[in-house]
Design an enzyme around this catalytic site. Structure first.
Site, PDB file in Angstrom:
ATOM      1  N   LYS A  85      14.908  29.609  42.218  1.00  0.00           N
ATOM      2  CA  LYS A  85      15.906  29.808  43.569  1.00  0.00           C
ATOM      3  C   LYS A  85      15.627  31.470  44.028  1.00  0.00           C
ATOM      4  O   LYS A  85      15.409  31.877  44.927  1.00  0.00           O
ATOM      5  CB  LYS A  85      17.335  29.647  43.187  1.00  0.00           C
ATOM      6  CG  LYS A  85      17.625  28.249  42.938  1.00  0.00           C
ATOM      7  CD  LYS A  85      17.353  27.403  44.461  1.00  0.00           C
ATOM      8  CE  LYS A  85      18.499  27.991  45.331  1.00  0.00           C
ATOM      9  NZ  LYS A  85      18.399  27.089  46.486  1.00  0.00           N
ATOM     10  N   TYR A  88      15.336  27.230  36.772  1.00  0.00           N
ATOM     11  CA  TYR A  88      16.226  26.984  38.054  1.00  0.00           C
ATOM     12  C   TYR A  88      16.282  28.263  38.794  1.00  0.00           C
ATOM     13  O   TYR A  88      15.999  28.373  39.890  1.00  0.00           O
ATOM     14  CB  TYR A  88      17.306  26.161  37.747  1.00  0.00           C
ATOM     15  CG  TYR A  88      18.517  26.197  38.760  1.00  0.00           C
ATOM     16  CD1 TYR A  88      17.860  25.522  39.924  1.00  0.00           C
ATOM     17  CD2 TYR A  88      19.505  26.866  38.752  1.00  0.00           C
ATOM     18  CE1 TYR A  88      18.885  25.583  41.177  1.00  0.00           C
ATOM     19  CE2 TYR A  88      20.388  26.966  39.923  1.00  0.00           C
ATOM     20  CZ  TYR A  88      19.938  26.326  41.012  1.00  0.00           C
ATOM     21  OH  TYR A  88      21.097  26.230  42.082  1.00  0.00           O
ATOM     22  N   SER A 140      18.263  21.279  41.270  1.00  0.00           N
ATOM     23  CA  SER A 140      19.665  22.294  41.262  1.00  0.00           C
ATOM     24  C   SER A 140      20.162  22.117  39.841  1.00  0.00           C
ATOM     25  O   SER A 140      20.994  22.886  39.622  1.00  0.00           O
ATOM     26  CB  SER A 140      20.675  21.720  42.096  1.00  0.00           C
ATOM     27  OG  SER A 140      21.252  20.508  41.757  1.00  0.00           O
ATOM     28  N   THR A 143      22.051  30.658  45.068  1.00  0.00           N
ATOM     29  CA  THR A 143      23.138  30.694  43.997  1.00  0.00           C
ATOM     30  C   THR A 143      23.325  31.918  43.429  1.00  0.00           C
ATOM     31  O   THR A 143      22.521  32.625  43.550  1.00  0.00           O
ATOM     32  CB  THR A 143      22.618  29.935  42.974  1.00  0.00           C
ATOM     33  OG1 THR A 143      23.324  29.909  41.636  1.00  0.00           O
ATOM     34  CG2 THR A 143      20.995  29.964  42.483  1.00  0.00           C
ATOM     35  N   ASP A 144      24.313  32.327  42.515  1.00  0.00           N
ATOM     36  CA  ASP A 144      24.602  33.441  42.067  1.00  0.00           C
ATOM     37  C   ASP A 144      23.749  33.598  40.904  1.00  0.00           C
ATOM     38  O   ASP A 144      23.679  34.613  40.115  1.00  0.00           O
ATOM     39  CB  ASP A 144      26.175  33.875  41.784  1.00  0.00           C
ATOM     40  CG  ASP A 144      26.691  32.679  40.793  1.00  0.00           C
ATOM     41  OD1 ASP A 144      26.097  31.845  40.340  1.00  0.00           O
ATOM     42  OD2 ASP A 144      27.884  32.855  40.240  1.00  0.00           O
ATOM     43  N   GLU A 145      23.077  32.414  40.312  1.00  0.00           N
ATOM     44  CA  GLU A 145      22.479  32.625  39.124  1.00  0.00           C
ATOM     45  C   GLU A 145      21.090  33.421  39.075  1.00  0.00           C
ATOM     46  O   GLU A 145      20.651  33.971  38.173  1.00  0.00           O
ATOM     47  CB  GLU A 145      21.964  31.060  38.587  1.00  0.00           C
ATOM     48  CG  GLU A 145      23.189  30.186  38.247  1.00  0.00           C
ATOM     49  CD  GLU A 145      23.025  28.857  37.695  1.00  0.00           C
ATOM     50  OE1 GLU A 145      21.978  28.750  36.933  1.00  0.00           O
ATOM     51  OE2 GLU A 145      23.954  27.900  37.968  1.00  0.00           O
TER      52      GLU A 145
HETATM   53  P1  NAD Z   1      22.259  18.585  44.572  1.00  0.00           P
HETATM   54  O1  NAD Z   1      21.115  18.333  43.324  1.00  0.00           O
HETATM   55  O2  NAD Z   1      23.366  17.625  44.464  1.00  0.00           O
HETATM   56  O3  NAD Z   1      21.468  17.956  45.860  1.00  0.00           O
HETATM   57  C1  NAD Z   1      20.008  18.210  46.363  1.00  0.00           C
HETATM   58  C2  NAD Z   1      19.747  17.468  47.643  1.00  0.00           C
HETATM   59  O4  NAD Z   1      18.351  17.974  47.700  1.00  0.00           O
HETATM   60  C3  NAD Z   1      19.374  15.986  47.273  1.00  0.00           C
HETATM   61  O5  NAD Z   1      20.232  15.250  48.159  1.00  0.00           O
HETATM   62  C4  NAD Z   1      18.170  15.780  47.091  1.00  0.00           C
HETATM   63  O6  NAD Z   1      17.684  14.490  47.145  1.00  0.00           O
HETATM   64  C5  NAD Z   1      17.710  16.744  47.861  1.00  0.00           C
HETATM   65  N1  NAD Z   1      16.134  17.015  47.602  1.00  0.00           N
HETATM   66  C6  NAD Z   1      15.629  17.562  46.179  1.00  0.00           C
HETATM   67  N2  NAD Z   1      14.361  17.641  46.404  1.00  0.00           N
HETATM   68  C7  NAD Z   1      13.955  17.406  47.862  1.00  0.00           C
HETATM   69  C8  NAD Z   1      12.877  17.511  48.680  1.00  0.00           C
HETATM   70  N3  NAD Z   1      11.700  17.804  47.665  1.00  0.00           N
HETATM   71  N4  NAD Z   1      12.839  17.113  49.895  1.00  0.00           N
HETATM   72  C9  NAD Z   1      13.768  16.863  50.338  1.00  0.00           C
HETATM   73  N5  NAD Z   1      15.290  16.575  49.682  1.00  0.00           N
HETATM   74  C10 NAD Z   1      15.202  17.220  48.519  1.00  0.00           C
HETATM   75  O7  NAD Z   1      22.631  20.079  44.636  1.00  0.00           O
HETATM   76  P2  NAD Z   1      23.639  20.601  45.117  1.00  0.00           P
HETATM   77  O8  NAD Z   1      24.440  21.093  44.106  1.00  0.00           O
HETATM   78  O9  NAD Z   1      24.125  19.973  46.239  1.00  0.00           O
HETATM   79  O10 NAD Z   1      23.023  22.070  45.589  1.00  0.00           O
HETATM   80  C11 NAD Z   1      22.688  22.355  47.111  1.00  0.00           C
HETATM   81  C12 NAD Z   1      21.881  23.781  47.330  1.00  0.00           C
HETATM   82  O11 NAD Z   1      23.134  24.677  47.004  1.00  0.00           O
HETATM   83  C13 NAD Z   1      20.876  24.049  46.391  1.00  0.00           C
HETATM   84  O12 NAD Z   1      20.098  24.726  47.054  1.00  0.00           O
HETATM   85  C14 NAD Z   1      21.627  24.922  45.135  1.00  0.00           C
HETATM   86  O13 NAD Z   1      20.663  25.700  44.532  1.00  0.00           O
HETATM   87  C15 NAD Z   1      22.589  25.651  45.968  1.00  0.00           C
HETATM   88  N6  NAD Z   1      23.711  25.919  45.020  1.00  0.00           N
HETATM   89  C16 NAD Z   1      24.441  24.857  44.300  1.00  0.00           C
HETATM   90  C17 NAD Z   1      25.522  25.298  43.670  1.00  0.00           C
HETATM   91  C18 NAD Z   1      26.418  24.275  42.904  1.00  0.00           C
HETATM   92  O14 NAD Z   1      27.182  24.731  42.156  1.00  0.00           O
HETATM   93  N7  NAD Z   1      26.050  23.122  42.889  1.00  0.00           N
HETATM   94  C19 NAD Z   1      26.052  26.923  43.789  1.00  0.00           C
HETATM   95  C20 NAD Z   1      25.445  27.582  44.581  1.00  0.00           C
HETATM   96  C21 NAD Z   1      24.162  27.229  45.287  1.00  0.00           C
END
Ligand code: NAD
Length: 379
Positions: free
Chosen positions: A166, A162, A87, A137-139
Protein backbone atom coordinates in the site's frame (compact mmCIF):
# COMPACT_ATOMS: atom_id res chain seq x y z
CA UNK A 1 -26.13 20.82 -3.21
CA UNK A 2 -23.39 18.52 -4.55
CA UNK A 3 -23.17 17.86 -8.32
CA UNK A 4 -24.30 14.42 -9.54
CA UNK A 5 -21.19 12.62 -10.72
CA UNK A 6 -20.20 9.57 -12.76
CA UNK A 7 -17.98 7.70 -10.36
CA UNK A 8 -15.90 4.65 -11.21
CA UNK A 9 -15.23 2.71 -8.00
CA UNK A 10 -12.60 -0.05 -8.08
CA UNK A 11 -13.12 -2.81 -5.50
CA UNK A 12 -16.80 -1.92 -5.09
CA UNK A 13 -17.75 -5.49 -4.18
CA UNK A 14 -15.49 -5.52 -1.11
CA UNK A 15 -16.23 -4.41 2.43
CA UNK A 16 -15.61 -0.66 2.19
CA UNK A 17 -16.33 -0.53 -1.54
CA UNK A 18 -19.84 -2.00 -1.21
CA UNK A 19 -20.71 0.41 1.61
CA UNK A 20 -19.34 3.27 -0.52
CA UNK A 21 -21.24 2.25 -3.67
CA UNK A 22 -24.51 2.06 -1.71
CA UNK A 23 -23.87 5.51 -0.24
CA UNK A 24 -23.00 7.04 -3.64
CA UNK A 25 -26.17 5.60 -5.20
CA UNK A 26 -28.27 6.89 -2.29
CA UNK A 27 -26.75 10.34 -2.90
CA UNK A 28 -27.85 10.28 -6.57
CA UNK A 29 -24.52 9.58 -8.30
CA UNK A 30 -24.03 7.13 -11.17
CA UNK A 31 -21.56 4.38 -10.33
CA UNK A 32 -19.54 1.83 -12.29
CA UNK A 33 -18.22 -0.83 -9.94
CA UNK A 34 -15.01 -2.36 -11.36
CA UNK A 35 -14.11 -5.51 -9.45
CA UNK A 36 -12.66 -8.89 -10.41
CA UNK A 37 -14.46 -10.63 -7.50
CA UNK A 38 -11.64 -12.25 -5.55
CA UNK A 39 -12.57 -14.27 -2.44
CA UNK A 40 -13.23 -10.87 -0.77
CA UNK A 41 -15.53 -9.53 -3.49
CA UNK A 42 -19.19 -10.36 -3.02
CA UNK A 43 -22.04 -9.11 -5.19
CA UNK A 44 -24.52 -10.18 -2.48
CA UNK A 45 -23.27 -7.14 -0.56
CA UNK A 46 -24.82 -4.97 -3.29
CA UNK A 47 -28.14 -6.82 -3.64
CA UNK A 48 -30.11 -3.76 -2.42
CA UNK A 49 -28.97 -1.56 -5.30
CA UNK A 50 -28.10 -4.05 -8.03
CA UNK A 51 -31.23 -3.14 -10.04
CA UNK A 52 -30.84 0.62 -9.63
CA UNK A 53 -30.57 2.38 -13.02
CA UNK A 54 -27.58 4.36 -11.74
CA UNK A 55 -25.58 1.26 -10.77
CA UNK A 56 -23.36 -0.64 -13.22
CA UNK A 57 -20.91 -3.48 -12.73
CA UNK A 58 -17.95 -4.62 -14.77
CA UNK A 59 -15.88 -7.68 -13.85
CA UNK A 60 -12.36 -6.44 -14.50
CA UNK A 61 -9.03 -7.38 -12.98
CA UNK A 62 -6.97 -4.23 -12.40
CA UNK A 63 -3.78 -6.14 -13.19
CA UNK A 64 -5.10 -6.26 -16.79
CA UNK A 65 -3.99 -2.93 -18.22
CA UNK A 66 -6.16 -3.03 -21.36
CA UNK A 67 -9.30 -4.05 -19.47
CA UNK A 68 -8.83 -1.15 -17.02
CA UNK A 69 -8.36 1.31 -19.89
CA UNK A 70 -11.51 0.04 -21.65
CA UNK A 71 -13.60 0.30 -18.47
CA UNK A 72 -12.52 3.92 -17.97
CA UNK A 73 -12.87 4.95 -21.60
CA UNK A 74 -16.30 3.33 -22.00
CA UNK A 75 -17.75 4.76 -18.77
CA UNK A 76 -16.27 8.29 -19.10
CA UNK A 77 -16.09 8.97 -15.34
CA UNK A 78 -15.92 12.39 -13.71
CA UNK A 79 -14.24 10.76 -10.69
CA UNK A 80 -12.34 7.57 -9.91
CA UNK A 81 -12.27 6.16 -6.39
CA UNK A 82 -9.63 3.44 -6.23
CA UNK A 83 -10.20 0.86 -3.49
CA UNK A 84 -9.45 -2.48 -5.18
CA UNK A 85 -6.70 -4.21 -3.25
CA UNK A 86 -5.61 -7.32 -1.47
CA UNK A 87 -6.28 -6.15 2.07
CA UNK A 88 -5.58 -8.82 4.69
CA UNK A 89 -2.23 -8.60 6.52
CA UNK A 90 -2.24 -12.31 7.46
CA UNK A 91 -2.78 -13.36 3.83
CA UNK A 92 0.09 -11.04 2.79
CA UNK A 93 2.39 -12.97 5.12
CA UNK A 94 1.39 -16.26 3.47
CA UNK A 95 1.50 -14.98 -0.12
CA UNK A 96 3.00 -11.52 -0.73
CA UNK A 97 3.21 -11.75 -4.54
CA UNK A 98 -0.51 -11.22 -5.14
CA UNK A 99 -0.30 -8.09 -2.97
CA UNK A 100 2.43 -6.61 -5.15
CA UNK A 101 0.57 -7.53 -8.34
CA UNK A 102 -2.78 -6.08 -7.30
CA UNK A 103 -1.80 -3.24 -5.00
CA UNK A 104 1.27 -1.98 -6.87
CA UNK A 105 0.94 -3.02 -10.53
CA UNK A 106 -2.87 -2.76 -10.41
CA UNK A 107 -2.68 0.76 -8.98
CA UNK A 108 -0.18 1.78 -11.65
CA UNK A 109 -2.56 0.47 -14.33
CA UNK A 110 -5.41 2.52 -12.84
CA UNK A 111 -3.26 5.66 -12.64
CA UNK A 112 -1.86 5.26 -16.14
CA UNK A 113 -5.22 4.56 -17.79
CA UNK A 114 -6.74 7.49 -15.88
CA UNK A 115 -3.94 9.78 -17.01
CA UNK A 116 -4.40 8.88 -20.68
CA UNK A 117 -8.17 9.30 -20.38
CA UNK A 118 -7.79 12.65 -18.56
CA UNK A 119 -5.24 13.98 -21.06
CA UNK A 120 -7.64 13.25 -23.92
CA UNK A 121 -10.63 15.00 -22.33
CA UNK A 122 -11.69 17.96 -24.49
CA UNK A 123 -14.51 19.24 -22.28
CA UNK A 124 -12.75 21.91 -20.17
CA UNK A 125 -15.12 21.59 -17.18
CA UNK A 126 -14.80 17.80 -17.13
CA UNK A 127 -11.02 18.03 -17.34
CA UNK A 128 -10.77 20.63 -14.56
CA UNK A 129 -13.06 18.74 -12.22
CA UNK A 130 -11.76 15.19 -12.83
CA UNK A 131 -10.40 13.57 -9.65
CA UNK A 132 -8.57 10.32 -8.88
CA UNK A 133 -8.92 9.35 -5.21
CA UNK A 134 -6.44 6.74 -4.02
CA UNK A 135 -7.73 5.01 -0.88
CA UNK A 136 -5.08 3.80 1.54
CA UNK A 137 -4.38 2.80 5.10
CA UNK A 138 -2.67 4.18 8.20
CA UNK A 139 -0.57 0.99 8.28
CA UNK A 140 1.88 2.66 5.84
CA UNK A 141 3.13 4.78 8.76
CA UNK A 142 4.33 1.75 10.73
CA UNK A 143 3.89 1.42 14.46
CA UNK A 144 3.55 4.02 17.25
CA UNK A 145 4.77 3.74 20.83
CA UNK A 146 2.38 4.59 23.64
CA UNK A 147 2.36 8.31 22.72
CA UNK A 148 1.72 10.34 19.56
CA UNK A 149 -0.49 10.21 16.47
CA UNK A 150 0.06 9.67 12.75
CA UNK A 151 -0.22 12.93 10.82
CA UNK A 152 -0.11 13.43 7.04
CA UNK A 153 3.63 14.17 7.32
CA UNK A 154 4.61 11.12 9.39
CA UNK A 155 7.38 9.28 7.48
CA UNK A 156 6.40 5.97 5.93
CA UNK A 157 7.66 2.84 7.76
CA UNK A 158 5.51 -0.13 6.69
CA UNK A 159 6.25 -3.53 8.26
CA UNK A 160 4.02 -6.12 6.60
CA UNK A 161 3.94 -7.10 2.91
CA UNK A 162 0.39 -5.62 2.85
CA UNK A 163 1.38 -2.23 4.26
CA UNK A 164 4.55 -2.15 2.13
CA UNK A 165 2.47 -2.73 -1.01
CA UNK A 166 0.00 0.00 0.00
CA UNK A 167 2.90 2.37 0.76
CA UNK A 168 4.26 1.72 -2.75
CA UNK A 169 0.87 2.45 -4.27
CA UNK A 170 0.60 5.74 -2.32
CA UNK A 171 3.98 6.83 -3.68
CA UNK A 172 2.86 5.96 -7.21
CA UNK A 173 -0.36 7.95 -6.78
CA UNK A 174 1.59 11.03 -5.64
CA UNK A 175 4.14 10.54 -8.43
CA UNK A 176 1.36 10.55 -11.06
CA UNK A 177 0.25 13.90 -9.61
CA UNK A 178 3.69 15.44 -9.23
CA UNK A 179 5.12 14.16 -12.52
CA UNK A 180 2.15 14.15 -14.90
CA UNK A 181 -0.29 16.53 -13.20
CA UNK A 182 -3.07 13.92 -12.76
CA UNK A 183 -5.53 15.40 -10.19
CA UNK A 184 -4.83 12.84 -7.46
CA UNK A 185 -5.85 12.86 -3.79
CA UNK A 186 -4.75 10.27 -1.22
CA UNK A 187 -6.47 9.17 1.99
CA UNK A 188 -4.97 7.09 4.80
CA UNK A 189 -7.55 5.63 7.13
CA UNK A 190 -7.50 3.65 10.36
CA UNK A 191 -9.15 0.23 10.88
CA UNK A 192 -12.74 0.07 9.64
CA UNK A 193 -15.57 -2.04 10.99
CA UNK A 194 -19.24 -2.46 10.18
CA UNK A 195 -21.66 -4.40 7.95
CA UNK A 196 -20.43 -6.61 5.07
CA UNK A 197 -16.87 -7.13 6.36
CA UNK A 198 -15.43 -10.45 5.17
CA UNK A 199 -15.27 -12.74 8.21
CA UNK A 200 -11.48 -13.03 8.31
CA UNK A 201 -10.98 -9.63 9.96
CA UNK A 202 -10.97 -9.26 13.74
CA UNK A 203 -14.48 -7.94 14.46
CA UNK A 204 -16.49 -10.40 12.31
CA UNK A 205 -14.20 -13.22 13.48
CA UNK A 206 -15.05 -12.41 17.11
CA UNK A 207 -18.79 -12.16 16.43
CA UNK A 208 -18.96 -15.39 14.44
CA UNK A 209 -16.75 -17.33 16.86
CA UNK A 210 -19.13 -16.23 19.65
CA UNK A 211 -22.18 -17.30 17.65
CA UNK A 212 -20.54 -20.67 16.87
CA UNK A 213 -19.35 -21.20 20.48
CA UNK A 214 -15.72 -21.49 19.36
CA UNK A 215 -12.54 -20.11 21.01
CA UNK A 216 -11.94 -16.46 20.09
CA UNK A 217 -8.30 -16.12 19.03
CA UNK A 218 -6.58 -12.98 20.38
CA UNK A 219 -3.03 -12.50 19.07
CA UNK A 220 -0.27 -12.19 21.70
CA UNK A 221 -1.72 -10.70 24.86
CA UNK A 222 -4.28 -8.55 23.08
CA UNK A 223 -2.26 -5.40 23.81
CA UNK A 224 -2.07 -4.09 20.23
CA UNK A 225 -4.00 -0.84 19.84
CA UNK A 226 -6.06 0.17 16.80
CA UNK A 227 -8.13 3.30 16.11
CA UNK A 228 -11.54 1.97 14.97
CA UNK A 229 -13.79 3.81 12.51
CA UNK A 230 -17.33 2.85 11.46
CA UNK A 231 -17.26 2.09 7.73
CA UNK A 232 -19.99 4.59 6.75
CA UNK A 233 -18.00 7.37 8.42
CA UNK A 234 -15.04 6.37 6.27
CA UNK A 235 -17.20 6.33 3.11
CA UNK A 236 -18.55 9.83 3.80
CA UNK A 237 -14.98 11.05 4.35
CA UNK A 238 -13.95 9.55 0.98
CA UNK A 239 -16.82 11.34 -0.76
CA UNK A 240 -15.93 14.62 0.98
CA UNK A 241 -12.29 14.32 -0.09
CA UNK A 242 -13.16 13.35 -3.68
CA UNK A 243 -15.63 16.23 -4.04
CA UNK A 244 -14.00 18.98 -2.00
CA UNK A 245 -10.41 18.00 -1.14
CA UNK A 246 -7.36 19.92 -2.42
CA UNK A 247 -5.78 18.19 -5.40
CA UNK A 248 -2.34 16.76 -4.57
CA UNK A 249 -3.11 16.58 -0.83
CA UNK A 250 -3.27 13.67 1.59
CA UNK A 251 -5.99 13.37 4.25
CA UNK A 252 -5.76 11.12 7.30
CA UNK A 253 -9.09 9.66 8.42
CA UNK A 254 -9.62 8.16 11.89
CA UNK A 255 -12.21 7.47 14.52
CA UNK A 256 -10.47 8.91 17.60
CA UNK A 257 -11.43 5.57 19.08
CA UNK A 258 -8.35 3.73 20.32
CA UNK A 259 -8.86 0.30 21.85
CA UNK A 260 -6.54 -2.54 22.74
CA UNK A 261 -7.59 -5.70 20.94
CA UNK A 262 -8.52 -7.23 24.29
CA UNK A 263 -10.76 -4.26 25.23
CA UNK A 264 -12.43 -4.42 21.83
CA UNK A 265 -13.03 -8.18 22.01
CA UNK A 266 -14.38 -7.87 25.56
CA UNK A 267 -16.80 -5.11 24.49
CA UNK A 268 -18.06 -7.27 21.61
CA UNK A 269 -18.53 -10.22 23.97
CA UNK A 270 -20.59 -8.05 26.33
CA UNK A 271 -22.76 -6.87 23.44
CA UNK A 272 -23.31 -10.48 22.42
CA UNK A 273 -24.24 -11.42 25.99
CA UNK A 274 -27.00 -8.81 25.72
CA UNK A 275 -28.09 -9.27 22.08
CA UNK A 276 -27.59 -13.03 21.71
CA UNK A 277 -28.16 -14.58 25.16
CA UNK A 278 -29.01 -17.94 23.56
CA UNK A 279 -25.36 -18.38 22.43
CA UNK A 280 -23.88 -17.52 25.84
CA UNK A 281 -21.56 -20.52 26.39
CA UNK A 282 -22.25 -20.50 30.13
CA UNK A 283 -25.88 -21.37 29.43
CA UNK A 284 -24.66 -24.38 27.49
CA UNK A 285 -23.86 -27.64 29.20
CA UNK A 286 -22.59 -29.10 25.92
CA UNK A 287 -19.23 -30.60 25.06
CA UNK A 288 -15.99 -28.86 26.09
CA UNK A 289 -14.31 -26.71 23.43
CA UNK A 290 -10.83 -27.31 22.11
CA UNK A 291 -8.54 -24.30 22.03
CA UNK A 292 -4.93 -24.38 20.87
CA UNK A 293 -4.04 -21.26 22.91
CA UNK A 294 -4.41 -20.15 26.53
CA UNK A 295 -7.97 -19.47 27.75
CA UNK A 296 -8.15 -16.06 29.39
CA UNK A 297 -11.18 -16.65 31.56
CA UNK A 298 -14.20 -14.37 31.92
CA UNK A 299 -17.97 -14.35 32.02
CA UNK A 300 -20.40 -15.17 29.23
CA UNK A 301 -19.06 -15.01 25.66
CA UNK A 302 -15.79 -13.59 27.09
CA UNK A 303 -15.07 -17.06 28.49
CA UNK A 304 -14.24 -18.03 24.87
CA UNK A 305 -11.33 -15.53 24.64
CA UNK A 306 -8.06 -17.37 24.03
CA UNK A 307 -4.55 -15.92 23.60
CA UNK A 308 -2.75 -17.38 20.58
CA UNK A 309 0.73 -16.90 19.07
CA UNK A 310 1.22 -13.31 17.98
CA UNK A 311 1.26 -12.23 14.32
CA UNK A 312 4.86 -11.93 13.03
CA UNK A 313 5.87 -8.22 12.85
CA UNK A 314 2.64 -7.18 14.61
CA UNK A 315 2.56 -3.35 14.89
CA UNK A 316 1.88 -2.26 18.47
CA UNK A 317 -0.23 0.84 18.02
CA UNK A 318 -1.92 2.85 15.26
CA UNK A 319 -3.65 6.15 16.00
CA UNK A 320 -4.68 8.87 13.59
CA UNK A 321 -4.64 12.65 13.87
CA UNK A 322 -7.71 13.48 11.74
CA UNK A 323 -7.63 17.23 12.44
CA UNK A 324 -6.81 18.21 8.83
CA UNK A 325 -9.94 16.65 7.31
CA UNK A 326 -12.01 18.02 10.22
CA UNK A 327 -10.62 21.54 9.72
CA UNK A 328 -10.59 21.70 5.93
CA UNK A 329 -13.63 19.60 5.01
CA UNK A 330 -15.65 19.75 8.22
CA UNK A 331 -15.75 15.94 8.44
CA UNK A 332 -16.17 14.11 11.70
CA UNK A 333 -17.36 10.60 12.53
CA UNK A 334 -21.06 10.21 13.32
CA UNK A 335 -20.69 6.94 15.26
CA UNK A 336 -18.86 6.42 18.54
CA UNK A 337 -17.55 3.00 19.46
CA UNK A 338 -20.59 2.05 21.55
CA UNK A 339 -23.13 2.94 18.84
CA UNK A 340 -21.00 1.60 15.98
CA UNK A 341 -20.13 -1.73 17.60
CA UNK A 342 -23.76 -2.25 18.61
CA UNK A 343 -24.97 -1.60 15.03
CA UNK A 344 -22.33 -3.99 13.72
CA UNK A 345 -23.20 -6.86 16.07
CA UNK A 346 -26.91 -6.32 15.26
CA UNK A 347 -26.14 -6.44 11.55
CA UNK A 348 -24.31 -9.80 11.77
CA UNK A 349 -27.15 -11.20 13.88
CA UNK A 350 -29.77 -10.06 11.35
CA UNK A 351 -27.84 -11.08 8.21
CA UNK A 352 -26.89 -14.66 8.89
CA UNK A 353 -27.53 -15.75 5.28
CA UNK A 354 -24.86 -13.26 4.07
CA UNK A 355 -22.08 -14.74 6.22
CA UNK A 356 -23.31 -18.35 6.13
CA UNK A 357 -23.03 -18.16 2.36
CA UNK A 358 -19.35 -17.19 2.73
CA UNK A 359 -18.62 -19.82 5.37
CA UNK A 360 -20.13 -22.52 3.17
CA UNK A 361 -17.20 -21.92 0.76
CA UNK A 362 -13.48 -22.49 1.18
CA UNK A 363 -12.87 -20.17 4.14
CA UNK A 364 -14.20 -21.31 7.51
CA UNK A 365 -12.73 -18.89 10.07
CA UNK A 366 -9.37 -20.65 10.22
CA UNK A 367 -6.28 -18.68 11.20
CA UNK A 368 -3.91 -17.47 8.46
CA UNK A 369 -0.51 -15.77 8.34
CA UNK A 370 1.52 -18.35 10.22
CA UNK A 371 3.76 -19.42 7.34
CA UNK A 372 6.67 -17.16 8.40
CA UNK A 373 6.38 -18.68 11.89
CA UNK A 374 6.78 -22.16 10.52
CA UNK A 375 9.65 -20.95 8.30
CA UNK A 376 11.34 -19.41 11.35
CA UNK A 377 10.94 -22.52 13.46
CA UNK A 378 12.23 -24.70 10.61
CA UNK A 379 15.47 -22.68 10.45
P1 NAD B 1 -11.70 -5.97 0.78
O1 NAD B 1 -10.61 -6.99 0.77
O2 NAD B 1 -12.93 -6.22 1.56
O3 NAD B 1 -12.17 -5.68 -0.72
C1 NAD B 1 -11.27 -5.57 -1.78
C2 NAD B 1 -12.06 -5.61 -3.09
O4 NAD B 1 -11.13 -5.45 -4.16
C3 NAD B 1 -12.78 -6.94 -3.32
O5 NAD B 1 -14.08 -6.70 -3.80
C4 NAD B 1 -11.93 -7.62 -4.38
O6 NAD B 1 -12.68 -8.49 -5.22
C5 NAD B 1 -11.39 -6.43 -5.14
N1 NAD B 1 -10.13 -6.76 -5.82
C6 NAD B 1 -9.03 -7.35 -5.28
N2 NAD B 1 -8.10 -7.54 -6.23
C7 NAD B 1 -8.62 -7.03 -7.38
C8 NAD B 1 -8.13 -6.94 -8.71
N3 NAD B 1 -6.92 -7.41 -9.04
N4 NAD B 1 -8.91 -6.34 -9.64
C9 NAD B 1 -10.14 -5.88 -9.32
N5 NAD B 1 -10.67 -5.96 -8.08
C10 NAD B 1 -9.91 -6.54 -7.12
O7 NAD B 1 -10.99 -4.62 1.22
P2 NAD B 1 -11.57 -3.40 2.08
O8 NAD B 1 -11.37 -3.68 3.52
O9 NAD B 1 -12.92 -3.05 1.57
O10 NAD B 1 -10.53 -2.26 1.68
C11 NAD B 1 -10.74 -1.44 0.53
C12 NAD B 1 -9.59 -0.47 0.39
O11 NAD B 1 -9.49 0.34 1.56
C13 NAD B 1 -8.23 -1.15 0.24
O12 NAD B 1 -7.48 -0.41 -0.69
C14 NAD B 1 -7.61 -1.06 1.62
O13 NAD B 1 -6.20 -1.02 1.55
C15 NAD B 1 -8.19 0.25 2.12
N6 NAD B 1 -8.35 0.37 3.59
C16 NAD B 1 -8.99 -0.61 4.29
C17 NAD B 1 -9.14 -0.46 5.67
C18 NAD B 1 -9.88 -1.49 6.50
O14 NAD B 1 -9.88 -1.39 7.73
N7 NAD B 1 -10.54 -2.47 5.90
C19 NAD B 1 -8.65 0.68 6.32
C20 NAD B 1 -8.00 1.65 5.55
C21 NAD B 1 -7.86 1.49 4.18
Amino acid sequence: MNPKLRILVTGGAGFIGSNLVRMLISQGHTVLNVDCLTYAGNLNSLAEISNDDNYHFSQVDITDEDAVASAINDFQPTTIMHLAAESHVDRSIDGPRQFIETNVIGTMNCLDASLKYWQRLTDVGLKENFRFLHVSTDEVYGSLGSEGLFTETTPYAPHSPYSASKASSDHLARAWHDTYGLPVLVTNCSNNYGPYQFPEKLIPVVILKCLNGQPIPVYGKGENIRDWLYVEDHCQALIDVALRGQVGETYNIGGNNEQTNLELVTTLCQLLDELSPETNPQNDSGSPRTASGRAVGGEGHASLITFVTDRPGHDLRYAIDASKIARELNWKPQENFQSGFRKTVQWYLENESWWQNILSGEYQLERQGLSSDSAASAR
